[in-house]
Design a protein around this motif. Sequence first.
Motif, PDB file in Angstrom:
ATOM      1  N   LEU A  79     -34.497  23.111 -45.977  1.00  0.00           N
ATOM      2  CA  LEU A  79     -34.888  21.851 -46.602  1.00  0.00           C
ATOM      3  C   LEU A  79     -34.593  20.643 -45.715  1.00  0.00           C
ATOM      4  O   LEU A  79     -35.256  19.603 -45.841  1.00  0.00           O
ATOM      5  N   LEU A  80     -33.627  20.773 -44.821  1.00  0.00           N
ATOM      6  CA  LEU A  80     -33.303  19.658 -43.930  1.00  0.00           C
ATOM      7  C   LEU A  80     -34.125  19.686 -42.653  1.00  0.00           C
ATOM      8  O   LEU A  80     -34.592  18.632 -42.190  1.00  0.00           O
ATOM      9  N   SER A  81     -34.340  20.863 -42.080  1.00  0.00           N
ATOM     10  CA  SER A  81     -34.991  20.937 -40.767  1.00  0.00           C
ATOM     11  C   SER A  81     -36.508  20.839 -40.836  1.00  0.00           C
ATOM     12  O   SER A  81     -37.129  20.196 -39.973  1.00  0.00           O
ATOM     13  N   ILE A  82     -37.138  21.434 -41.860  1.00  0.00           N
ATOM     14  CA  ILE A  82     -38.600  21.462 -41.915  1.00  0.00           C
ATOM     15  C   ILE A  82     -39.201  20.062 -42.065  1.00  0.00           C
ATOM     16  O   ILE A  82     -40.099  19.686 -41.302  1.00  0.00           O
ATOM     17  N   PRO A  83     -38.780  19.237 -43.036  1.00  0.00           N
ATOM     18  CA  PRO A  83     -39.374  17.892 -43.148  1.00  0.00           C
ATOM     19  C   PRO A  83     -39.155  17.030 -41.906  1.00  0.00           C
ATOM     20  O   PRO A  83     -40.074  16.313 -41.477  1.00  0.00           O
ATOM     21  N   ILE A  84     -37.951  17.086 -41.330  1.00  0.00           N
ATOM     22  CA  ILE A  84     -37.685  16.290 -40.128  1.00  0.00           C
ATOM     23  C   ILE A  84     -38.570  16.752 -38.978  1.00  0.00           C
ATOM     24  O   ILE A  84     -39.131  15.934 -38.231  1.00  0.00           O
ATOM     25  N   ALA A  85     -38.706  18.071 -38.811  1.00  0.00           N
ATOM     26  CA  ALA A  85     -39.555  18.602 -37.744  1.00  0.00           C
ATOM     27  C   ALA A  85     -41.013  18.182 -37.936  1.00  0.00           C
ATOM     28  O   ALA A  85     -41.706  17.837 -36.964  1.00  0.00           O
ATOM     29  N   LEU A  86     -41.489  18.189 -39.180  1.00  0.00           N
ATOM     30  CA  LEU A  86     -42.870  17.793 -39.456  1.00  0.00           C
ATOM     31  C   LEU A  86     -43.091  16.311 -39.146  1.00  0.00           C
ATOM     32  O   LEU A  86     -44.093  15.940 -38.521  1.00  0.00           O
ATOM     33  N   ILE A  87     -42.163  15.472 -39.552  1.00  0.00           N
ATOM     34  CA  ILE A  87     -42.292  14.027 -39.290  1.00  0.00           C
ATOM     35  C   ILE A  87     -42.269  13.748 -37.789  1.00  0.00           C
ATOM     36  O   ILE A  87     -43.079  12.965 -37.270  1.00  0.00           O
ATOM     37  N   LEU A  88     -41.353  14.406 -37.077  1.00  0.00           N
ATOM     38  CA  LEU A  88     -41.297  14.217 -35.631  1.00  0.00           C
ATOM     39  C   LEU A  88     -42.578  14.698 -34.960  1.00  0.00           C
ATOM     40  O   LEU A  88     -43.083  14.057 -34.018  1.00  0.00           O
ATOM     41  N   ALA A  89     -43.116  15.820 -35.433  1.00  0.00           N
ATOM     42  CA  ALA A  89     -44.348  16.344 -34.849  1.00  0.00           C
ATOM     43  C   ALA A  89     -45.505  15.382 -35.053  1.00  0.00           C
ATOM     44  O   ALA A  89     -46.315  15.160 -34.140  1.00  0.00           O
ATOM     45  N   VAL A  90     -45.614  14.793 -36.236  1.00  0.00           N
ATOM     46  CA  VAL A  90     -46.691  13.826 -36.512  1.00  0.00           C
ATOM     47  C   VAL A  90     -46.549  12.601 -35.612  1.00  0.00           C
ATOM     48  O   VAL A  90     -47.524  12.102 -35.049  1.00  0.00           O
ATOM     49  N   ILE A  91     -45.308  12.124 -35.461  1.00  0.00           N
ATOM     50  CA  ILE A  91     -45.081  10.944 -34.616  1.00  0.00           C
ATOM     51  C   ILE A  91     -45.408  11.242 -33.155  1.00  0.00           C
ATOM     52  O   ILE A  91     -46.103  10.462 -32.483  1.00  0.00           O
ATOM     53  N   LEU A  92     -44.927  12.377 -32.665  1.00  0.00           N
ATOM     54  CA  LEU A  92     -45.123  12.719 -31.258  1.00  0.00           C
ATOM     55  C   LEU A  92     -46.524  13.237 -30.968  1.00  0.00           C
ATOM     56  O   LEU A  92     -46.880  13.419 -29.806  1.00  0.00           O
ATOM     57  N   ASN A  93     -47.303  13.490 -32.001  1.00  0.00           N
ATOM     58  CA  ASN A  93     -48.695  13.888 -31.806  1.00  0.00           C
ATOM     59  C   ASN A  93     -49.607  12.677 -31.629  1.00  0.00           C
ATOM     60  O   ASN A  93     -50.749  12.810 -31.201  1.00  0.00           O
ATOM     61  N   GLY A  94     -49.092  11.503 -31.965  1.00  0.00           N
ATOM     62  CA  GLY A  94     -49.877  10.278 -31.821  1.00  0.00           C
ATOM     63  C   GLY A  94     -49.837   9.727 -30.412  1.00  0.00           C
ATOM     64  O   GLY A  94     -49.257  10.324 -29.496  1.00  0.00           O
ATOM     65  N   LYS A  95     -50.438   8.579 -30.253  1.00  0.00           N
ATOM     66  CA  LYS A  95     -50.499   7.933 -28.937  1.00  0.00           C
ATOM     67  C   LYS A  95     -49.234   7.112 -28.724  1.00  0.00           C
ATOM     68  O   LYS A  95     -49.227   5.885 -28.870  1.00  0.00           O
ATOM     69  N   LEU A  96     -48.174   7.819 -28.396  1.00  0.00           N
ATOM     70  CA  LEU A  96     -46.867   7.205 -28.213  1.00  0.00           C
ATOM     71  C   LEU A  96     -46.483   7.272 -26.745  1.00  0.00           C
ATOM     72  O   LEU A  96     -46.598   8.327 -26.112  1.00  0.00           O
ATOM     73  N   ARG A  97     -46.026   6.131 -26.209  1.00  0.00           N
ATOM     74  CA  ARG A  97     -45.626   6.093 -24.813  1.00  0.00           C
ATOM     75  C   ARG A  97     -44.379   6.971 -24.603  1.00  0.00           C
ATOM     76  O   ARG A  97     -43.402   6.868 -25.337  1.00  0.00           O
ATOM     77  N   GLY A  98     -44.447   7.804 -23.579  1.00  0.00           N
ATOM     78  CA  GLY A  98     -43.333   8.701 -23.270  1.00  0.00           C
ATOM     79  C   GLY A  98     -43.202   9.871 -24.216  1.00  0.00           C
ATOM     80  O   GLY A  98     -42.115  10.459 -24.329  1.00  0.00           O
ATOM     81  N   ARG A  99     -44.286  10.243 -24.884  1.00  0.00           N
ATOM     82  CA  ARG A  99     -44.193  11.313 -25.883  1.00  0.00           C
ATOM     83  C   ARG A  99     -43.854  12.662 -25.253  1.00  0.00           C
ATOM     84  O   ARG A  99     -43.191  13.486 -25.886  1.00  0.00           O
ATOM     85  N   GLN A 100     -44.316  12.902 -24.021  1.00  0.00           N
ATOM     86  CA  GLN A 100     -43.994  14.171 -23.360  1.00  0.00           C
ATOM     87  C   GLN A 100     -42.492  14.297 -23.123  1.00  0.00           C
ATOM     88  O   GLN A 100     -41.893  15.358 -23.328  1.00  0.00           O
ATOM     89  N   LEU A 101     -41.869  13.195 -22.697  1.00  0.00           N
ATOM     90  CA  LEU A 101     -40.424  13.200 -22.482  1.00  0.00           C
ATOM     91  C   LEU A 101     -39.686  13.402 -23.799  1.00  0.00           C
ATOM     92  O   LEU A 101     -38.716  14.174 -23.873  1.00  0.00           O
ATOM     93  N   LEU A 102     -40.145  12.733 -24.852  1.00  0.00           N
ATOM     94  CA  LEU A 102     -39.502  12.861 -26.154  1.00  0.00           C
ATOM     95  C   LEU A 102     -39.647  14.274 -26.705  1.00  0.00           C
ATOM     96  O   LEU A 102     -38.723  14.804 -27.326  1.00  0.00           O
ATOM     97  N   ARG A 103     -40.799  14.886 -26.483  1.00  0.00           N
ATOM     98  CA  ARG A 103     -40.982  16.275 -26.921  1.00  0.00           C
ATOM     99  C   ARG A 103     -39.967  17.193 -26.249  1.00  0.00           C
ATOM    100  O   ARG A 103     -39.377  18.068 -26.891  1.00  0.00           O
ATOM    101  N   GLY A 104     -39.763  16.978 -24.948  1.00  0.00           N
ATOM    102  CA  GLY A 104     -38.787  17.794 -24.233  1.00  0.00           C
ATOM    103  C   GLY A 104     -37.372  17.574 -24.738  1.00  0.00           C
ATOM    104  O   GLY A 104     -36.590  18.519 -24.859  1.00  0.00           O
TER     105      GLY A 104
END
Length: 298
Positions: A79-104
């Motif tokens: 319940l803690l990891s799945i929602p946070i992972a989904l929100i982060l994935a949506v954010i990092l899937n957008g046009k965000l500067r430095g998203r490749q670094l943040l994904r790593g």
Amino acid sequence: MKKWRTITESYLFILPSFFLKLVFGIYPIIWALRFMFYDYKGYGVPEFSGLANFERLVKDEIFWKSVWNTFIYAGGKVLLSIPIALILAVILNGKLRGRQLLRGIYFMPTVISTAVMSVVFYIIFNSYNGMLNQLLLKIGVVSEPIEWLGSKYAMLTAIIVAAWGAIGNNMLLFLAGLQGIPNEVQESASIDGANSIQRFCYITVPMLGPVLQVIMMLAIIGALKGYESIMVLTGGGPAGATEVMYLYLYKLLFPVSTGESVPQDIGYGSAVGFVAALIVGLITALYFYLTRRMSRIF
């Protein structure tokens, strides 16, 4: 002739993997299934005891408490990891500067050893000279150190550490699912006046349904079988408050490595392992049944 040569080469390629699976996978399972019915402490001659190990297990309060703790631990982690992972994935899937670094950066906890990660968090949550308590005392949030690993907060601490380690892998799986959603669908909804929250609730989440089912299944199974971080952080304490099924099984089979005073009992440990695996299998089967029913309804 060429056909048989191709078949022979194919079998030769899979033979090493099959041999390793047989020696380190199938044989230990058969070995453990046999000793469920024996009184065997790891030395001497095993004595056949029938169902005595299972009779002991039914009356074993420590085991059933560990089952309940496992459900709490697994539920909290998922319940803690799945929602946070989904929100982060949506954010990092957008046009965000430095998203490749943040994904790593967010994926990095996945490649770190669980033992090493748990030792780091043990230093952070240490009751007397831990970094977290020092920070809270310095800014005046608390007046005395909090027993993060030796009180009612022990299970919460273990869940937070386990969730932190699982977020990166779940985020990566969500990213793979998000990239399979056509951009045209999102653009059409945006043109029709849907805001980002509406697009997330009515387009992103429903279209992630099949991926979400797989991620949830893997997360539930992994959480039910997890024990490594708890073994490093609390060892199952205080007073068994964080004892989970597979940690209890590990202590029965390898008591010296855990520093436990309980005697080694391979026969009883085999019975505990069988019932623990059965519980995980039943929960997995129930999850499959419920998800199939829901997919037919919706």
